[in-house]
Design an enzyme around this catalytic site. Structure first.
Site, PDB file in Angstrom:
ATOM      1  N   GLY A  39       8.105  -0.218   1.425  1.00  0.00           N
ATOM      2  CA  GLY A  39       8.802  -1.429   1.548  1.00  0.00           C
ATOM      3  C   GLY A  39      10.322  -0.962   1.974  1.00  0.00           C
ATOM      4  O   GLY A  39      10.801  -1.610   2.884  1.00  0.00           O
ATOM      5  N   TYR A  87      11.930  -8.365  -6.409  1.00  0.00           N
ATOM      6  CA  TYR A  87      12.975  -7.845  -5.390  1.00  0.00           C
ATOM      7  C   TYR A  87      13.025  -6.231  -5.469  1.00  0.00           C
ATOM      8  O   TYR A  87      13.978  -5.621  -5.788  1.00  0.00           O
ATOM      9  CB  TYR A  87      14.412  -8.368  -5.873  1.00  0.00           C
ATOM     10  CG  TYR A  87      15.268  -8.222  -4.686  1.00  0.00           C
ATOM     11  CD1 TYR A  87      15.020  -9.109  -3.595  1.00  0.00           C
ATOM     12  CD2 TYR A  87      16.267  -7.437  -4.831  1.00  0.00           C
ATOM     13  CE1 TYR A  87      16.178  -9.126  -2.404  1.00  0.00           C
ATOM     14  CE2 TYR A  87      17.154  -7.129  -3.608  1.00  0.00           C
ATOM     15  CZ  TYR A  87      16.995  -8.316  -2.540  1.00  0.00           C
ATOM     16  OH  TYR A  87      17.899  -8.129  -1.622  1.00  0.00           O
ATOM     17  N   SER A 143      10.650  -2.592  -4.021  1.00  0.00           N
ATOM     18  CA  SER A 143      10.418  -2.045  -2.546  1.00  0.00           C
ATOM     19  C   SER A 143      10.072  -3.050  -1.650  1.00  0.00           C
ATOM     20  O   SER A 143      10.615  -3.132  -0.474  1.00  0.00           O
ATOM     21  CB  SER A 143       9.408  -1.094  -2.867  1.00  0.00           C
ATOM     22  OG  SER A 143       8.990  -0.405  -1.770  1.00  0.00           O
ATOM     23  N   HIS A 192      -0.631  -7.205  -1.356  1.00  0.00           N
ATOM     24  CA  HIS A 192      -1.782  -6.692  -1.418  1.00  0.00           C
ATOM     25  C   HIS A 192      -2.739  -7.364  -2.390  1.00  0.00           C
ATOM     26  O   HIS A 192      -2.395  -8.606  -3.131  1.00  0.00           O
ATOM     27  CB  HIS A 192      -1.196  -5.263  -2.528  1.00  0.00           C
ATOM     28  CG  HIS A 192      -2.196  -4.471  -2.988  1.00  0.00           C
ATOM     29  ND1 HIS A 192      -3.173  -3.918  -2.177  1.00  0.00           N
ATOM     30  CD2 HIS A 192      -2.647  -3.715  -4.302  1.00  0.00           C
ATOM     31  CE1 HIS A 192      -4.157  -3.091  -2.936  1.00  0.00           C
ATOM     32  NE2 HIS A 192      -3.715  -3.128  -4.044  1.00  0.00           N
ATOM     33  N   SER A 208       1.281  26.636  17.744  1.00  0.00           N
ATOM     34  CA  SER A 208       0.980  27.880  18.290  1.00  0.00           C
ATOM     35  C   SER A 208      -0.557  28.050  18.515  1.00  0.00           C
ATOM     36  O   SER A 208      -1.039  27.318  17.435  1.00  0.00           O
ATOM     37  CB  SER A 208       1.757  29.294  17.550  1.00  0.00           C
ATOM     38  OG  SER A 208       1.033  29.319  16.381  1.00  0.00           O
ATOM     39  N   THR A 252       0.313  -5.087 -11.748  1.00  0.00           N
ATOM     40  CA  THR A 252      -0.023  -5.203 -13.314  1.00  0.00           C
ATOM     41  C   THR A 252       0.653  -6.290 -14.074  1.00  0.00           C
ATOM     42  O   THR A 252       0.162  -6.878 -14.827  1.00  0.00           O
ATOM     43  CB  THR A 252       0.282  -4.118 -13.924  1.00  0.00           C
ATOM     44  OG1 THR A 252       1.790  -3.745 -13.512  1.00  0.00           O
ATOM     45  CG2 THR A 252      -0.641  -2.867 -13.640  1.00  0.00           C
ATOM     46  N   ASP A 299      -6.785   0.206   1.023  1.00  0.00           N
ATOM     47  CA  ASP A 299      -5.364   0.556   0.708  1.00  0.00           C
ATOM     48  C   ASP A 299      -5.591   1.466  -0.641  1.00  0.00           C
ATOM     49  O   ASP A 299      -4.972   2.565  -0.747  1.00  0.00           O
ATOM     50  CB  ASP A 299      -4.595  -0.748   0.155  1.00  0.00           C
ATOM     51  CG  ASP A 299      -3.181  -0.367   0.033  1.00  0.00           C
ATOM     52  OD1 ASP A 299      -2.288   0.063   1.052  1.00  0.00           O
ATOM     53  OD2 ASP A 299      -2.790  -0.202  -1.237  1.00  0.00           O
ATOM     54  N   GLU A 349      -4.304   5.509  -0.446  1.00  0.00           N
ATOM     55  CA  GLU A 349      -3.344   5.939  -1.526  1.00  0.00           C
ATOM     56  C   GLU A 349      -3.818   6.904  -2.403  1.00  0.00           C
ATOM     57  O   GLU A 349      -2.834   7.832  -2.874  1.00  0.00           O
ATOM     58  CB  GLU A 349      -2.451   4.529  -1.896  1.00  0.00           C
ATOM     59  CG  GLU A 349      -3.197   4.017  -3.095  1.00  0.00           C
ATOM     60  CD  GLU A 349      -2.553   2.556  -3.405  1.00  0.00           C
ATOM     61  OE1 GLU A 349      -1.521   1.946  -2.417  1.00  0.00           O
ATOM     62  OE2 GLU A 349      -2.817   1.880  -4.456  1.00  0.00           O
TER      63      GLU A 349
HETATM   64  N1  LIG Z   1       5.787  -0.365  -2.510  1.00  0.00           N
HETATM   65  C1  LIG Z   1       5.526  -0.537  -1.271  1.00  0.00           C
HETATM   66  O1  LIG Z   1       5.699  -0.247  -0.451  1.00  0.00           O
HETATM   67  C2  LIG Z   1       4.060  -1.506  -1.169  1.00  0.00           C
HETATM   68  C3  LIG Z   1       3.746  -2.425  -2.366  1.00  0.00           C
HETATM   69  N2  LIG Z   1       2.791  -3.424  -1.908  1.00  0.00           N
HETATM   70  C4  LIG Z   1       2.508  -4.392  -2.803  1.00  0.00           C
HETATM   71  O2  LIG Z   1       3.669  -5.322  -2.934  1.00  0.00           O
HETATM   72  C5  LIG Z   1       3.567  -5.734  -4.375  1.00  0.00           C
HETATM   73  C6  LIG Z   1       4.950  -5.246  -4.989  1.00  0.00           C
HETATM   74  O3  LIG Z   1       5.188  -3.856  -5.271  1.00  0.00           O
HETATM   75  P1  LIG Z   1       6.384  -3.058  -5.211  1.00  0.00           P
HETATM   76  O4  LIG Z   1       7.280  -3.819  -4.159  1.00  0.00           O
HETATM   77  O5  LIG Z   1       6.102  -1.794  -5.033  1.00  0.00           O
HETATM   78  O6  LIG Z   1       6.893  -3.390  -6.616  1.00  0.00           O
HETATM   79  P2  LIG Z   1       8.147  -2.766  -7.331  1.00  0.00           P
HETATM   80  O7  LIG Z   1       7.739  -2.212  -8.463  1.00  0.00           O
HETATM   81  O8  LIG Z   1       9.055  -1.985  -6.149  1.00  0.00           O
HETATM   82  O9  LIG Z   1       9.291  -4.203  -7.608  1.00  0.00           O
HETATM   83  C7  LIG Z   1       8.803  -4.885  -8.501  1.00  0.00           C
HETATM   84  C8  LIG Z   1       9.661  -6.087  -8.437  1.00  0.00           C
HETATM   85  O10 LIG Z   1       9.232  -7.064  -9.234  1.00  0.00           O
HETATM   86  C9  LIG Z   1      10.050  -7.602 -10.297  1.00  0.00           C
HETATM   87  N3  LIG Z   1       9.379  -7.872 -11.522  1.00  0.00           N
HETATM   88  C10 LIG Z   1       8.583  -7.412 -12.842  1.00  0.00           C
HETATM   89  N4  LIG Z   1       8.039  -8.267 -13.223  1.00  0.00           N
HETATM   90  C11 LIG Z   1       8.107  -9.491 -12.796  1.00  0.00           C
HETATM   91  C12 LIG Z   1       7.732 -10.776 -13.057  1.00  0.00           C
HETATM   92  N5  LIG Z   1       6.985 -10.776 -14.145  1.00  0.00           N
HETATM   93  N6  LIG Z   1       8.070 -11.782 -12.202  1.00  0.00           N
HETATM   94  C13 LIG Z   1       8.854 -11.613 -10.990  1.00  0.00           C
HETATM   95  N7  LIG Z   1       9.313 -10.511 -10.863  1.00  0.00           N
HETATM   96  C14 LIG Z   1       9.027  -9.293 -11.576  1.00  0.00           C
HETATM   97  C15 LIG Z   1      10.558  -6.161 -10.505  1.00  0.00           C
HETATM   98  O11 LIG Z   1      12.010  -6.665 -11.452  1.00  0.00           O
HETATM   99  P3  LIG Z   1      12.497  -5.412 -12.463  1.00  0.00           P
HETATM  100  O12 LIG Z   1      13.880  -4.926 -11.633  1.00  0.00           O
HETATM  101  O13 LIG Z   1      12.978  -6.472 -13.429  1.00  0.00           O
HETATM  102  O14 LIG Z   1      11.465  -4.708 -12.791  1.00  0.00           O
HETATM  103  C16 LIG Z   1      10.906  -5.782  -9.352  1.00  0.00           C
HETATM  104  O15 LIG Z   1      11.977  -6.291  -8.778  1.00  0.00           O
HETATM  105  C17 LIG Z   1       2.626  -5.163  -5.039  1.00  0.00           C
HETATM  106  O16 LIG Z   1       1.589  -6.000  -4.962  1.00  0.00           O
HETATM  107  C18 LIG Z   1       2.115  -4.030  -4.056  1.00  0.00           C
HETATM  108  O17 LIG Z   1       0.640  -3.466  -4.346  1.00  0.00           O
HETATM  109  C19 LIG Z   1       2.135  -3.414  -0.699  1.00  0.00           C
HETATM  110  C20 LIG Z   1       2.384  -2.471   0.209  1.00  0.00           C
HETATM  111  C21 LIG Z   1       3.516  -1.399   0.081  1.00  0.00           C
HETATM  112  C1  LIG Z   2       0.638   4.170   0.396  1.00  0.00           C
HETATM  113  C2  LIG Z   2       1.057   3.440  -1.112  1.00  0.00           C
HETATM  114  C3  LIG Z   2       1.199   2.028  -0.702  1.00  0.00           C
HETATM  115  O1  LIG Z   2      -0.207   1.475  -0.588  1.00  0.00           O
HETATM  116  C4  LIG Z   2       1.986   1.639   0.706  1.00  0.00           C
HETATM  117  C5  LIG Z   2       3.480   2.141   0.405  1.00  0.00           C
HETATM  118  O2  LIG Z   2       1.139   1.267   1.452  1.00  0.00           O
HETATM  119  C6  LIG Z   2       1.565   1.364  -2.042  1.00  0.00           C
HETATM  120  O3  LIG Z   2       0.896   0.395  -2.554  1.00  0.00           O
HETATM  121  O4  LIG Z   2       2.890   1.382  -2.263  1.00  0.00           O
HETATM  122 MG   LIG Z   3      -0.609   0.518   1.205  1.00  0.00          MG
HETATM  123 MG   LIG Z   4      -0.904   0.172  -1.939  1.00  0.00          MG
END
Ligand SMILES: NC(=O)C1=CN([C@@H]2O[C@H](COP(=O)(O)OP(=O)(O)OC[C@H]3O[C@@H](n4cnc5c(N)ncnc54)[C@H](OP(=O)(O)O)[C@@H]3O)[C@@H](O)[C@H]2O)C=CC1
Ligand SMILES: CC[C@](O)(C(C)=O)C(=O)O
Ligand SMILES: [Mg+2]
Ligand SMILES: [Mg+2]
Length: 337
Positions: free
Chosen positions: A135, A26, A28, A109, A253, A85, A192, A196
């Site tokens: 997000g 939960y 981004s 992703h 310009s 990760t 991607d 980035e």
């Molecule tokens: N950021 C972005 O805009 C983009 C991200 N993506 C992809 O989306 C995916 C998520 O990225 P992103 O939104 O950046 O992640 P964030 O780091 O913003 O959020 C990760 C979330 O996962 C929770 N979490 C951590 N460990 C676990 C676990 N073991 N089980 C369940 N939940 C867990 C975290 O909770 P806690 O609060 O406890 O840490 C947090 O709510 C990735 O694959 C990324 O590459 C794709 C496009 C764009």
């Molecule tokens: C540009 C970074 C990104 O790929 C995205 C927001 O699309 C990410 O992994 O957060």
């Molecule tokens: Mg991206």
């Molecule tokens: Mg990315």
């Protein structure tokens, strides 16, 4: 080859409305998908470990929260939006034991599938809805009646229904208002990561910081250097976003346009292009992914150091002060858009 692009009219929202969807994570992306799925009439449960700091946020926003294992056991569709990760361990411990035949495993992703950190069984659908934007803006645009484009891909079609399901999910988060491009996990992951690293985050941040350093080291005011190299960049990129590079060049310009043609290629020169090609090779070979997973397994020493150094860069302090005077700029990134 021309890309196939899908819009709202090409997708059937009722498919995802008829499924139980677990969103694991939960942050981004997780909050954006979950809230927009819910607002599109989909039955959603959030999967988060006990003790996760995101639990309270999701509950405050009226969402049901379970452990990742319970959410996956309940769901027809499990969307993995935990950090890249964390996904390998999350999959082994909480998802795989609950991934029965005919269910669907979704990603935002493709890293873990592309580089073989996760290998799902053959009897489930494996698909991706990957927004091409942060997000928090995915949610903000959905709320504003707009959408961030998405990439959609099916890695494994066990049910024969994976693609319409994927499009239906993409529609529910607003992605098909802007367009959903059909691709593969390989293409999404490699483009991607390259984008980035070389352009959007790595390239742009280094360009802005270096421009700021050159001006301030030459004795110019940091406030002027900030406006010139960071603040105005958004305004210039807005014009590119609306009408391409040509629209930007129409609006600036002739002096700026001449400087653009005659000086820009001296900054982003042949050496930079060669380095970009090396970065792409490291992505394609899996070298970057292995390095990043090992860095995480090792407690992220470099990541932590670089994050601290970045936060301490003088441009951040200057920016904080100036943004404080512009109430419309410092729009907080929240979990409700
Ligand atoms: N950021 C972005 O805009 C983009 C991200 N993506 C992809 O989306 C995916 C998520 O990225 P992103 O939104 O950046 O992640 P964030 O780091 O913003 O959020 C990760 C979330 O996962 C929770 N979490 C951590 N460990 C676990 C676990 N073991 N089980 C369940 N939940 C867990 C975290 O909770 P806690 O609060 O406890 O840490 C947090 O709510 C990735 O694959 C990324 O590459 C794709 C496009 C764009
Ligand atoms: C540009 C970074 C990104 O790929 C995205 C927001 O699309 C990410 O992994 O957060
Ligand atoms: Mg991206
Ligand atoms: Mg990315």
């Amino acid at each position: 080859m021309t890309a196939e692009v899908f819009y709202d009219d090409n997708a059937d929202l009722s498919i995802i409305q008829g499924k139980k969807v677990a969103v694991l994570g939960y942050g981004s992306q997780g909050h954006a998908h979950a809230l927009s799925l819910r607002d599109s009439g989909v039955d959603v449960v959030i999967g988060l470990p006990e003790g996760s700091k995101s639990r309270e946020k999701a509950q405050e926003q009226g969402l049901r929260v379970e452990t990742p294992a319970d959410a996956s056991a309940w769901a027809d569709v499990t969307m993995v939006l935990a950090p890249d990760t964390a996904q390998r361990k999350l999959y082994a411990e909480a998802i795989e034991p609950n991934l029965t035949a005919g269910k669907a495993l979704f990603f935002g992703h493709g890293l873990n599938i592309r580089y073989g950190f996760i290998t799902p069984p053959a009897n489930v659908d494996v698909a991706m809805v990957a927004p091409k934007g942060p997000g928090h803006l995915v949610r903000r645009q959905y709320v504003d009646g707009k959408g961030v484009p998405v990439l959609v891909a099916v890695e494994q079609d066990a049910t024969g229904e994976a693609f319409p399901l994927t499009l239906s999910y993409a529609k529910a988060i607003g992605g098909l208002r802007a367009g959903g491009i059909k691709t593969t996990f390989k293409e999404e992951t490699e483009t991607d990561l390259f984008g980035e690293q070389a352009v959007l985050c790595g390239g742009a941040s280094a360009l802005v910081q270096t421009g700021f350093e050159v001006l301030t080291e030459a004795g110019y005011a940091p406030e002027i250097a900030y406006f010139e190299c960071l603040h105005e960049l958004k305004l210039i990129v807005d014009l590119m976003y609306e009408g391409g590079i040509a629209r930007m060049r129409y609006s600036v310009s002739d002096t700026a346009e001449y400087g653009d043609y005659s000086r820009g290629p001296r900054v982003i020169d042949g050496r930079v292009k060669e380095e970009m090609k090396r970065i792409l090779s490291e992505v394609q070979s899996g070298e970057f992914a292995r390095e990043w997973i090992a860095e995480d397994d090792n407690g992220r020493p470099n990541f932590t150091k670089w994050r601290q150094e970045g936060a301490a860069h003088p441009i951040e302090e200057t920016g904080r002060k100036l943004r404080g005077m512009m109430s419309w700029v410092d729009r907080p990134i929240t979990e409700t858009a």
